[in-house]
Design a protein around this motif. Structure first.
Motif, PDB file in Angstrom:
ATOM      1  N   GLY A 158       0.824  -1.206   0.000  1.00 26.01           N
ATOM      2  CA  GLY A 158       0.000   0.000   0.000  1.00 26.01           C
ATOM      3  C   GLY A 158       0.859   1.258   0.000  1.00 26.01           C
ATOM      4  O   GLY A 158       0.393   2.349  -0.341  1.00 26.01           O
TER       5      GLY A 158
ATOM      6  N   GLY B  84      -4.969   8.918   0.378  1.00 27.54           N
ATOM      7  CA  GLY B  84      -3.801   8.039   0.218  1.00 27.54           C
ATOM      8  C   GLY B  84      -3.101   7.800   1.540  1.00 27.54           C
ATOM      9  O   GLY B  84      -3.047   8.667   2.409  1.00 27.54           O
TER      10      GLY B  84
ATOM     11  N   GLU C  22       0.497   8.898   2.067  1.00 33.80           N
ATOM     12  CA  GLU C  22       0.550  10.301   1.649  1.00 33.80           C
ATOM     13  C   GLU C  22      -0.152  11.209   2.661  1.00 33.80           C
ATOM     14  O   GLU C  22       0.270  12.348   2.894  1.00 33.80           O
TER      15      GLU C  22
HETATM   16  N1  GLY Z   1      -0.289   5.018  -1.105  1.00 38.37           N
HETATM   17  C1  GLY Z   1      -1.156   4.710  -2.148  1.00 38.37           C
HETATM   18  C2  GLY Z   1      -2.560   4.559  -1.759  1.00 38.37           C
HETATM   19  O1  GLY Z   1      -2.984   5.040  -0.740  1.00 38.37           O
HETATM   20  O2  GLY Z   1      -3.302   3.934  -2.490  1.00 38.37           O
END
Ligand code: GLY
Length: 392
Positions: free
Chosen positions: A190, A253, A256
């Motif tokens: 992920g 995300g 993120e």
């Molecule tokens: N880091 C990528 C997502 O949240 O899908």
């Protein structure tokens, strides 16, 4: 979260359980984090009950819920993305491999928590991955339909905007690190870490993606009767041939979010509120100069079958950073692992190097059996700035 907020369980099953909580606490605004309730229609359900909520309705959440839908949408609207084909059975997909070059990208159509993408270097790997996807062994039902796509070389950038139908407010760019091992090796996860720094994109690149991807997507969704409100995340590949969309997410995300929200020091709730009442163009976020970094610490076995129950030591000493808990649980006085990505260790700095130093100083104080993390989070960013400084 429990240190700064009251954490409550849903008041019942499904999306109605979330509505029950929002009604009980008399929430003025609900912001949806993950994709599963969005695809299940939590926004439609809140709106029907007259509760204010920020996120896309189920029909617009398909941009993330189905990779086939999103790729076909991009093709219809001339949004730059890799060539692809969609398959419902293994034999047809295997037969089509000859029409693609290696490495080739194989993607599960449905939601797979970031684990539904395989980059196969040769025919044997591609056939094994297709078997794993169609049989359900890799990502369950999400792999019942599979996409084969051209592979593009370049740097990945996560471009996220706060959107309200035809209006978008772009957030600073972030860069994720999808592979489990350093130097972008090993299976996809992920995300094993992210950093946020304005210099990931030039102002021209940012304007280009805003106009040719985000605003074009919003216009296309509105034209198709699925107007989009929420966080629109365009996973971009910056290729020699220009920026291409790898995928959409309909949320902020992970990891993120940790890097991004750590940079925003004011105006977040007001801005989201504005995006729900038609006043997003006048909203202002406070985002000081500088950079942030989030290093993910993952459990033994991740991204396959993560092991739970390992005791986490050193959380009290890791004062250089904020340690966001993801896959943890309390067991008496102990905190233990309880999921794949266990912690998001997040720090800020006036420069990316300082943010990374602080995050890794904290990571080095945290221990649990089988812990996995990457030492090279942010290295592409550091290299880019060094290169620019010496003018090469
Ligand atoms: N880091 C990528 C997502 O949240 O899908």
């Amino acid at each position: 979260m429990a240190q700064v907020a009251e954490c409550v369980a849903p008041a019942g099953p499904g999306v109605d359980g979330y509505l029950g909580v929002a009604q009980r606490v008399e929430a003025d605004l609900t912001i949806v984090g993950p994709e599963v309730p969005l695809v299940a229609g939590v926004v439609d359900h809140f709106e029907a009950a007259g509760k204010r909520i920020f996120g896309p309705r189920a029909n617009a959440a398909q941009l993330e819920g189905s990779k086939a839908y999103s790729k076909e949408f991009m093709a219809r609207h001339g949004i730059p993305t890799a060539r692809f084909q969609v398959f419902d059975d293994l034999a047809a997909a295997q037969g089509a491999l000859s029409r693609f070059e290696y490495p080739v990208v194989l993607k599960a159509d449905g939601l797979a928590a970031g684990k539904g993408v395989v980059i196969a270097k040769n025919k044997a790997e591609a056939e094994a991955a297709l078997e794993g996807l169609f049989s359900g062994a890799l990502v369950g039902d999400a792999g019942a339909r599979v996409l084969i796509e051209d592979f593009w070389r370049g740097e990945e950038v996560s471009f996220i905007a706060i959107c309200d139908h035809d209006t978008a407010l772009a957030l600073p760019p972030t860069q994720d690190h999808k592979n489990i091992f350093e130097n972008d090796q090993g299976p996809n996860t992920g995300g094993m870490g992210a950093y946020c720094d304005d210099r990931i994109l030039t102002p021209e690149q940012k304007d280009h993606i805003l106009e040719h991807v985000i605003l074009k997507t919003l216009a296309g969704m509105a034209a198709e009767g699925a107007p989009f409100r929420g966080f629109l995340y365009a996973g971009m590949m910056m290729t020699a041939d220009g920026p291409k969309v790898l995928e959409y997410n309909v949320r902020l995300g992970d990891p993120e979010t940790q890097a991004l929200l750590y940079r925003i020091t004011g105006g977040f709730a007001d801005t989201i509120f504005a995006a729900t009442d038609g006043t997003l163009p006048s909203a202002r976020l406070t985002i000081p100069d500088g950079a942030t970094a989030c290093v993910v610490m993952a459990a033994h076995g991740y991204p396959g079958t993560p092991r739970s129950g390992d005791t986490i030591h050193g959380l009290g000493e890791a004062m250089e950073a904020t340690v966001f808990h993801a896959g943890t649980r309390a067991s008496g006085a102990e905190i233990q692992t309880a999921g794949g990505r266990v912690l998001g260790v997040t720090a800020t700095g006036t420069e990316l190097s300082g943010a990374l130093d602080r995050a890794y100083a904290a990571v080095d104080k945290i221990h649990f059996a089988g812990k996995q993390f990457r030492r090279d989070i942010g290295q592409k960013g550091l290299k880019r700035y060094t290169k620019n400084r010496v003018g090469t």
